[in-house]
Design a protein around this motif. Structure first.
Motif, PDB file in Angstrom:
ATOM      1  N   ASP A 123       0.813  -1.219   0.000  1.00 29.15           N
ATOM      2  CA  ASP A 123       0.000   0.000   0.000  1.00 29.15           C
ATOM      3  C   ASP A 123       0.847   1.270   0.000  1.00 29.15           C
ATOM      4  N   ALA A 176      -5.003   3.151  -5.687  1.00 33.05           N
ATOM      5  CA  ALA A 176      -5.997   2.173  -5.242  1.00 33.05           C
ATOM      6  C   ALA A 176      -6.475   1.281  -6.379  1.00 33.05           C
ATOM      7  N   ARG A 189      -4.079  -1.580  -7.221  1.00 31.01           N
ATOM      8  CA  ARG A 189      -3.969  -2.414  -6.014  1.00 31.01           C
ATOM      9  C   ARG A 189      -5.191  -3.312  -5.872  1.00 31.01           C
ATOM     10  N   VAL A 223      -1.923  -7.118   2.932  1.00 39.31           N
ATOM     11  CA  VAL A 223      -1.495  -5.763   2.581  1.00 39.31           C
ATOM     12  C   VAL A 223      -0.365  -5.376   3.530  1.00 39.31           C
TER      13      VAL A 223
END
Length: 418
Positions: A203, A326, A329, A345
Protein backbone atom coordinates in the motif's frame (compact mmCIF):
# COMPACT_ATOMS: atom_id res chain seq x y z
CA UNK A 1 -0.30 -19.99 -18.70
CA UNK A 2 -0.22 -22.27 -15.66
CA UNK A 3 1.95 -21.81 -12.61
CA UNK A 4 3.79 -25.05 -13.49
CA UNK A 5 4.76 -23.97 -17.01
CA UNK A 6 5.71 -20.51 -15.77
CA UNK A 7 7.93 -21.99 -13.05
CA UNK A 8 9.86 -24.11 -15.55
CA UNK A 9 10.71 -21.17 -17.76
CA UNK A 10 11.40 -18.89 -14.79
CA UNK A 11 13.94 -21.35 -13.38
CA UNK A 12 15.85 -21.48 -16.64
CA UNK A 13 15.85 -17.72 -17.13
CA UNK A 14 16.81 -16.95 -13.54
CA UNK A 15 19.73 -19.36 -13.86
CA UNK A 16 20.85 -17.73 -17.11
CA UNK A 17 20.68 -14.19 -15.68
CA UNK A 18 22.60 -15.25 -12.57
CA UNK A 19 25.55 -16.10 -14.82
CA UNK A 20 25.70 -12.51 -16.09
CA UNK A 21 27.87 -11.08 -13.34
CA UNK A 22 31.26 -9.66 -12.55
CA UNK A 23 33.59 -12.11 -10.74
CA UNK A 24 33.03 -12.75 -7.07
CA UNK A 25 30.28 -14.04 -4.77
CA UNK A 26 26.61 -13.57 -5.61
CA UNK A 27 25.53 -11.37 -8.50
CA UNK A 28 27.29 -8.10 -9.31
CA UNK A 29 25.76 -6.07 -12.16
CA UNK A 30 26.52 -2.41 -11.45
CA UNK A 31 24.34 0.35 -12.85
CA UNK A 32 25.33 1.46 -16.38
CA UNK A 33 27.90 -1.37 -16.59
CA UNK A 34 28.65 -3.85 -19.39
CA UNK A 35 27.11 -6.65 -17.27
CA UNK A 36 23.87 -4.70 -16.87
CA UNK A 37 23.70 -4.18 -20.64
CA UNK A 38 24.39 -7.88 -21.21
CA UNK A 39 21.44 -8.78 -18.96
CA UNK A 40 19.20 -6.37 -20.89
CA UNK A 41 20.30 -7.91 -24.19
CA UNK A 42 19.53 -11.41 -22.90
CA UNK A 43 16.04 -10.40 -21.79
CA UNK A 44 15.47 -8.65 -25.13
CA UNK A 45 16.40 -11.85 -27.00
CA UNK A 46 13.90 -13.85 -24.95
CA UNK A 47 11.20 -11.27 -25.65
CA UNK A 48 11.85 -11.45 -29.39
CA UNK A 49 11.49 -15.22 -29.14
CA UNK A 50 8.08 -14.55 -27.54
CA UNK A 51 7.17 -12.39 -30.55
CA UNK A 52 7.62 -9.05 -28.81
CA UNK A 53 9.12 -5.91 -30.31
CA UNK A 54 12.05 -4.34 -28.41
CA UNK A 55 12.89 -0.67 -27.86
CA UNK A 56 15.71 0.90 -25.83
CA UNK A 57 15.81 4.54 -24.77
CA UNK A 58 19.04 6.59 -24.34
CA UNK A 59 19.06 5.83 -20.59
CA UNK A 60 19.22 2.09 -21.26
CA UNK A 61 15.64 1.32 -20.25
CA UNK A 62 14.57 -1.68 -22.35
CA UNK A 63 10.91 -1.79 -23.37
CA UNK A 64 9.42 -5.07 -24.58
CA UNK A 65 6.23 -4.47 -26.59
CA UNK A 66 4.01 -7.55 -26.28
CA UNK A 67 0.82 -5.81 -27.38
CA UNK A 68 0.76 -2.75 -29.60
CA UNK A 69 -1.52 0.12 -28.70
CA UNK A 70 -1.74 3.39 -26.80
CA UNK A 71 -2.74 3.61 -23.99
CA UNK A 72 -1.02 0.52 -22.64
CA UNK A 73 -0.48 -1.45 -19.45
CA UNK A 74 3.13 -1.54 -18.27
CA UNK A 75 4.89 -4.16 -16.14
CA UNK A 76 8.50 -4.43 -15.07
CA UNK A 77 11.36 -3.92 -12.66
CA UNK A 78 15.17 -3.73 -13.01
CA UNK A 79 18.19 -5.92 -13.84
CA UNK A 80 21.14 -4.18 -12.15
CA UNK A 81 22.34 -5.28 -8.72
CA UNK A 82 24.32 -4.18 -5.70
CA UNK A 83 27.85 -5.58 -5.32
CA UNK A 84 27.69 -9.27 -4.33
CA UNK A 85 23.90 -9.16 -4.42
CA UNK A 86 21.27 -11.82 -4.97
CA UNK A 87 19.84 -13.35 -8.10
CA UNK A 88 16.19 -12.41 -7.50
CA UNK A 89 16.16 -8.69 -6.64
CA UNK A 90 14.64 -6.96 -9.68
CA UNK A 91 14.95 -9.90 -12.04
CA UNK A 92 11.80 -11.66 -10.83
CA UNK A 93 9.79 -8.54 -11.67
CA UNK A 94 11.03 -8.34 -15.24
CA UNK A 95 10.60 -12.07 -15.85
CA UNK A 96 7.16 -12.20 -14.17
CA UNK A 97 6.06 -9.25 -16.30
CA UNK A 98 7.18 -11.09 -19.44
CA UNK A 99 5.24 -14.22 -18.44
CA UNK A 100 2.04 -12.26 -17.75
CA UNK A 101 2.39 -10.19 -20.93
CA UNK A 102 2.91 -13.33 -23.05
CA UNK A 103 -0.06 -15.06 -21.38
CA UNK A 104 -2.45 -12.21 -22.20
CA UNK A 105 -1.08 -11.45 -25.66
CA UNK A 106 -3.91 -10.84 -28.12
CA UNK A 107 -6.60 -10.82 -25.40
CA UNK A 108 -6.62 -7.20 -24.30
CA UNK A 109 -7.90 -3.98 -25.85
CA UNK A 110 -5.09 -2.00 -24.25
CA UNK A 111 -1.47 -2.41 -25.30
CA UNK A 112 0.88 -4.36 -23.05
CA UNK A 113 4.57 -3.61 -22.47
CA UNK A 114 7.29 -4.75 -20.07
CA UNK A 115 10.12 -2.45 -19.03
CA UNK A 116 13.51 -3.45 -17.65
CA UNK A 117 14.61 -0.22 -15.98
CA UNK A 118 18.29 0.67 -15.88
CA UNK A 119 20.26 1.85 -12.84
CA UNK A 120 17.63 1.16 -10.17
CA UNK A 121 20.09 0.34 -7.41
CA UNK A 122 21.65 3.31 -5.64
CA UNK A 123 24.82 1.47 -4.63
CA UNK A 124 27.05 2.85 -7.37
CA UNK A 125 26.07 6.53 -7.52
CA UNK A 126 24.26 7.04 -4.21
CA UNK A 127 20.90 7.71 -5.88
CA UNK A 128 18.44 4.95 -6.82
CA UNK A 129 15.92 4.61 -9.64
CA UNK A 130 17.84 6.66 -12.21
CA UNK A 131 16.28 4.82 -15.16
CA UNK A 132 12.71 5.37 -14.04
CA UNK A 133 13.47 8.96 -13.03
CA UNK A 134 14.73 9.67 -16.54
CA UNK A 135 11.79 7.85 -18.15
CA UNK A 136 9.27 9.87 -16.12
CA UNK A 137 11.08 13.21 -16.33
CA UNK A 138 11.75 13.31 -12.58
CA UNK A 139 15.56 13.56 -12.81
CA UNK A 140 16.81 17.10 -12.03
CA UNK A 141 18.85 18.92 -14.67
CA UNK A 142 22.54 18.12 -14.48
CA UNK A 143 22.01 15.19 -12.09
CA UNK A 144 23.99 12.68 -14.16
CA UNK A 145 27.04 14.92 -14.19
CA UNK A 146 26.88 15.53 -10.40
CA UNK A 147 26.49 11.90 -9.33
CA UNK A 148 29.81 10.07 -9.06
CA UNK A 149 30.88 6.55 -8.21
CA UNK A 150 33.74 5.50 -5.93
CA UNK A 151 36.31 6.12 -8.70
CA UNK A 152 35.11 9.71 -9.16
CA UNK A 153 33.52 9.02 -12.57
CA UNK A 154 30.17 10.69 -13.19
CA UNK A 155 27.05 8.69 -14.04
CA UNK A 156 27.06 10.35 -17.48
CA UNK A 157 30.66 9.28 -18.11
CA UNK A 158 30.08 5.70 -16.97
CA UNK A 159 26.94 5.37 -19.09
CA UNK A 160 28.74 6.72 -22.16
CA UNK A 161 31.27 3.88 -21.91
CA UNK A 162 28.45 1.41 -22.58
CA UNK A 163 27.00 3.43 -25.46
CA UNK A 164 24.27 5.17 -23.48
CA UNK A 165 23.47 8.88 -23.33
CA UNK A 166 20.96 9.11 -20.46
CA UNK A 167 21.09 12.91 -20.43
CA UNK A 168 19.37 12.74 -23.85
CA UNK A 169 16.44 10.65 -22.59
CA UNK A 170 13.10 12.30 -23.31
CA UNK A 171 10.35 11.42 -20.78
CA UNK A 172 8.04 8.78 -22.18
CA UNK A 173 6.47 7.12 -19.14
CA UNK A 174 3.35 8.97 -18.02
CA UNK A 175 -0.42 8.93 -18.17
CA UNK A 176 -2.51 8.83 -20.30
CA UNK A 177 -0.22 6.65 -22.45
CA UNK A 178 0.65 4.44 -19.47
CA UNK A 179 -2.67 3.23 -18.16
CA UNK A 180 -1.18 1.48 -15.11
CA UNK A 181 2.16 0.06 -13.96
CA UNK A 182 2.48 -3.25 -12.10
CA UNK A 183 5.70 -4.48 -10.49
CA UNK A 184 6.56 -7.78 -8.80
CA UNK A 185 9.44 -7.88 -6.33
CA UNK A 186 10.79 -10.06 -3.57
CA UNK A 187 9.72 -8.71 -0.17
CA UNK A 188 13.30 -8.48 1.16
CA UNK A 189 11.92 -9.13 4.63
CA UNK A 190 10.18 -11.85 6.63
CA UNK A 191 6.57 -10.66 7.05
CA UNK A 192 5.05 -12.88 4.37
CA UNK A 193 7.17 -15.89 5.31
CA UNK A 194 6.41 -15.64 9.03
CA UNK A 195 2.69 -15.24 8.38
CA UNK A 196 2.75 -18.03 5.76
CA UNK A 197 1.17 -15.84 3.13
CA UNK A 198 1.91 -16.42 -0.56
CA UNK A 199 1.76 -12.80 -1.78
CA UNK A 200 1.74 -9.23 -0.51
CA UNK A 201 -0.05 -6.22 -1.98
CA UNK A 202 1.92 -3.09 -1.07
CA UNK A 203 0.00 0.00 0.00
CA UNK A 204 2.85 2.44 0.75
CA UNK A 205 6.53 2.64 -0.17
CA UNK A 206 8.81 4.25 2.38
CA UNK A 207 10.46 7.55 1.62
CA UNK A 208 14.23 7.88 1.75
CA UNK A 209 16.72 10.65 2.39
CA UNK A 210 20.29 9.88 1.37
CA UNK A 211 23.14 12.28 1.98
CA UNK A 212 26.93 12.30 1.96
CA UNK A 213 28.97 13.68 4.87
CA UNK A 214 32.53 14.86 4.16
CA UNK A 215 34.45 15.00 7.48
CA UNK A 216 37.71 16.95 7.55
CA UNK A 217 40.30 15.87 10.10
CA UNK A 218 44.06 16.16 10.20
CA UNK A 219 46.33 13.34 9.01
CA UNK A 220 49.21 12.71 11.43
CA UNK A 221 51.59 9.94 12.42
CA UNK A 222 49.70 7.47 14.61
CA UNK A 223 52.72 6.72 16.78
CA UNK A 224 53.99 10.22 17.49
CA UNK A 225 50.75 12.19 17.81
CA UNK A 226 49.37 12.27 21.40
CA UNK A 227 45.70 11.37 21.84
CA UNK A 228 44.71 14.81 23.20
CA UNK A 229 44.35 17.29 20.40
CA UNK A 230 43.98 14.77 17.57
CA UNK A 231 41.50 15.62 14.84
CA UNK A 232 40.60 12.07 13.87
CA UNK A 233 38.03 12.09 11.07
CA UNK A 234 37.27 8.39 11.45
CA UNK A 235 36.65 8.68 15.20
CA UNK A 236 34.14 11.45 14.42
CA UNK A 237 32.57 9.25 11.75
CA UNK A 238 32.29 6.39 14.26
CA UNK A 239 30.28 8.60 16.59
CA UNK A 240 28.06 9.63 13.68
CA UNK A 241 27.44 5.97 12.79
CA UNK A 242 26.27 5.25 16.33
CA UNK A 243 24.18 8.43 16.45
CA UNK A 244 22.41 7.43 13.23
CA UNK A 245 21.78 3.98 14.66
CA UNK A 246 20.16 5.53 17.77
CA UNK A 247 17.92 7.69 15.58
CA UNK A 248 16.85 4.62 13.65
CA UNK A 249 16.00 2.75 16.84
CA UNK A 250 13.89 5.68 18.04
CA UNK A 251 11.93 5.95 14.78
CA UNK A 252 9.49 3.04 15.40
CA UNK A 253 8.80 2.19 11.74
CA UNK A 254 11.83 3.99 10.34
CA UNK A 255 15.49 3.12 9.88
CA UNK A 256 18.80 4.97 9.62
CA UNK A 257 21.93 3.40 8.16
CA UNK A 258 25.51 4.38 7.47
CA UNK A 259 26.37 1.86 4.77
CA UNK A 260 29.51 3.36 3.33
CA UNK A 261 32.70 4.92 4.72
CA UNK A 262 35.62 6.04 2.56
CA UNK A 263 38.70 6.79 4.66
CA UNK A 264 41.80 8.80 3.71
CA UNK A 265 44.63 8.02 3.70
CA UNK A 266 43.35 4.62 4.93
CA UNK A 267 46.72 3.65 6.42
CA UNK A 268 47.16 1.76 9.71
CA UNK A 269 49.93 4.13 10.83
CA UNK A 270 48.19 7.43 10.04
CA UNK A 271 45.47 9.24 11.97
CA UNK A 272 42.60 9.43 9.45
CA UNK A 273 42.54 12.84 7.83
CA UNK A 274 39.27 12.64 5.93
CA UNK A 275 36.19 10.44 5.80
CA UNK A 276 33.23 10.39 3.45
CA UNK A 277 30.13 8.70 4.85
CA UNK A 278 26.82 8.01 3.09
CA UNK A 279 23.74 8.00 5.34
CA UNK A 280 20.34 6.55 4.43
CA UNK A 281 17.21 7.50 6.43
CA UNK A 282 13.83 5.89 5.62
CA UNK A 283 10.29 5.91 6.97
CA UNK A 284 6.73 5.24 5.78
CA UNK A 285 5.59 8.47 7.51
CA UNK A 286 6.76 11.75 5.96
CA UNK A 287 6.77 13.66 9.27
CA UNK A 288 8.81 11.02 11.08
CA UNK A 289 11.17 10.81 8.12
CA UNK A 290 11.87 14.56 8.32
CA UNK A 291 12.29 14.36 12.11
CA UNK A 292 14.83 11.55 11.77
CA UNK A 293 16.82 13.45 9.15
CA UNK A 294 16.84 16.54 11.40
CA UNK A 295 18.03 14.42 14.34
CA UNK A 296 20.88 12.90 12.34
CA UNK A 297 21.92 16.31 10.99
CA UNK A 298 21.90 17.77 14.51
CA UNK A 299 24.08 14.91 15.75
CA UNK A 300 26.56 15.50 12.90
CA UNK A 301 26.82 19.18 13.83
CA UNK A 302 27.33 18.45 17.53
CA UNK A 303 29.93 15.72 17.01
CA UNK A 304 32.01 17.52 14.41
CA UNK A 305 31.94 20.83 16.33
CA UNK A 306 33.05 19.11 19.53
CA UNK A 307 35.85 17.25 17.76
CA UNK A 308 36.97 20.20 15.60
CA UNK A 309 36.46 18.11 12.46
CA UNK A 310 34.42 20.32 10.08
CA UNK A 311 31.81 18.51 7.99
CA UNK A 312 30.06 19.24 4.72
CA UNK A 313 26.70 17.57 4.09
CA UNK A 314 25.50 17.04 0.50
CA UNK A 315 22.05 15.71 -0.36
CA UNK A 316 22.13 12.79 -2.80
CA UNK A 317 18.43 11.93 -2.94
CA UNK A 318 15.25 12.82 -1.08
CA UNK A 319 11.92 11.09 -1.61
CA UNK A 320 8.81 11.23 0.53
CA UNK A 321 6.75 8.09 1.20
CA UNK A 322 4.41 7.18 -1.65
CA UNK A 323 0.90 5.78 -1.28
CA UNK A 324 0.29 3.54 -4.28
CA UNK A 325 -2.83 3.90 -6.42
CA UNK A 326 -6.00 2.17 -5.24
CA UNK A 327 -7.21 1.06 -8.70
CA UNK A 328 -4.32 -1.29 -9.64
CA UNK A 329 -3.97 -2.41 -6.01
CA UNK A 330 -7.60 -3.55 -6.05
CA UNK A 331 -6.98 -5.42 -9.31
CA UNK A 332 -4.06 -7.31 -7.77
CA UNK A 333 -6.05 -8.15 -4.64
CA UNK A 334 -9.02 -9.35 -6.69
CA UNK A 335 -6.76 -11.50 -8.86
CA UNK A 336 -5.28 -13.10 -5.71
CA UNK A 337 -8.80 -13.88 -4.54
CA UNK A 338 -9.73 -15.31 -7.95
CA UNK A 339 -6.83 -17.76 -7.69
CA UNK A 340 -7.54 -18.48 -4.00
CA UNK A 341 -4.05 -17.32 -3.11
CA UNK A 342 -3.75 -15.89 0.41
CA UNK A 343 -2.28 -12.40 0.51
CA UNK A 344 -1.89 -9.52 2.91
CA UNK A 345 -1.49 -5.76 2.58
CA UNK A 346 1.85 -4.43 3.82
CA UNK A 347 4.24 -1.49 3.41
CA UNK A 348 7.60 -1.59 1.66
CA UNK A 349 10.64 -0.32 3.52
CA UNK A 350 12.72 -0.56 0.35
CA UNK A 351 12.44 1.85 -2.54
CA UNK A 352 11.24 0.65 -5.93
CA UNK A 353 10.70 2.00 -9.43
CA UNK A 354 6.96 1.80 -8.67
CA UNK A 355 7.38 4.74 -6.26
CA UNK A 356 8.77 6.90 -9.08
CA UNK A 357 6.15 5.80 -11.60
CA UNK A 358 3.35 6.44 -9.08
CA UNK A 359 3.84 10.19 -9.45
CA UNK A 360 2.89 10.11 -13.14
CA UNK A 361 0.66 7.04 -13.61
CA UNK A 362 -1.34 4.59 -11.45
CA UNK A 363 1.12 2.07 -9.98
CA UNK A 364 1.00 -1.03 -7.79
CA UNK A 365 3.55 -3.42 -6.27
CA UNK A 366 3.19 -7.15 -5.56
CA UNK A 367 5.56 -8.91 -3.17
CA UNK A 368 6.61 -12.57 -3.16
CA UNK A 369 8.14 -14.02 0.02
CA UNK A 370 11.85 -14.01 0.81
CA UNK A 371 12.17 -17.26 2.82
CA UNK A 372 15.29 -16.28 4.76
CA UNK A 373 14.52 -12.56 4.85
CA UNK A 374 17.89 -11.74 3.29
CA UNK A 375 18.43 -9.56 0.24
CA UNK A 376 21.33 -7.60 -1.28
CA UNK A 377 23.42 -10.65 -0.39
CA UNK A 378 24.55 -13.82 -2.19
CA UNK A 379 22.22 -16.04 -0.14
CA UNK A 380 19.12 -14.05 -1.12
CA UNK A 381 16.27 -16.56 -1.42
CA UNK A 382 13.02 -16.89 -3.35
CA UNK A 383 10.80 -19.82 -4.31
CA UNK A 384 10.11 -20.07 -8.03
CA UNK A 385 6.61 -21.40 -7.35
CA UNK A 386 5.77 -18.15 -5.55
CA UNK A 387 6.97 -16.11 -8.53
CA UNK A 388 4.95 -18.37 -10.83
CA UNK A 389 1.87 -17.72 -8.69
CA UNK A 390 2.57 -13.99 -8.98
CA UNK A 391 2.68 -14.38 -12.78
CA UNK A 392 -0.83 -15.86 -12.76
CA UNK A 393 -2.04 -13.02 -10.52
CA UNK A 394 -0.41 -10.43 -12.78
CA UNK A 395 -2.17 -11.87 -15.81
CA UNK A 396 -5.49 -11.77 -13.97
CA UNK A 397 -4.89 -8.18 -12.88
CA UNK A 398 -4.08 -7.18 -16.47
CA UNK A 399 -7.41 -8.60 -17.63
CA UNK A 400 -9.27 -6.76 -14.87
CA UNK A 401 -7.54 -3.45 -15.58
CA UNK A 402 -8.26 -3.85 -19.29
CA UNK A 403 -11.96 -4.46 -18.60
CA UNK A 404 -12.13 -1.55 -16.16
CA UNK A 405 -10.50 0.88 -18.58
CA UNK A 406 -12.69 -0.25 -21.48
CA UNK A 407 -15.85 -0.01 -19.37
CA UNK A 408 -15.03 3.41 -17.96
CA UNK A 409 -13.90 4.81 -21.28
CA UNK A 410 -11.11 6.69 -19.47
CA UNK A 411 -7.89 6.03 -17.61
CA UNK A 412 -7.99 6.80 -13.85
CA UNK A 413 -5.49 9.40 -12.67
CA UNK A 414 -2.73 8.44 -10.18
CA UNK A 415 -4.05 8.28 -6.62
CA UNK A 416 -0.94 8.64 -4.47
CA UNK A 417 -0.32 10.67 -1.38
CA UNK A 418 3.01 12.01 -0.15
Amino acid sequence: MTAVTAATRLDARLDALAQVTDPGPGVTRPSFSPREREAHELVAAWARDDGARVETDPAGNTVLVYGEGDPYLLLGSHLDSVPAGGRFDGTVGVLAGMEAAAATSGELELGVRVVAFSAEEGARFGRPCLGSELATGAAPDGLLHRLRDATGASAAEVARETGLTPQDCEPWLRAPSVCAYLEVHIEQGLVLEQERVRLGVVDVIAGADRFAVEIEGYAQHSGTTPMPGRRDALAAAAEIVLAAERVGHDARHGVATVGRLDVEPNSPTTVPGAVRAVIDVRDVDAGRQRASVDAVRAAIDEITDRRATPATVTELASRAPVMLSAWPRRALAAACADEQLPYRVLPSGAGHDAAVVAHVAPAALLFVPTPNGRSHAPDEACRTEDVAAACVVLAGALRRLDRDAAGAGAIPEPEQED
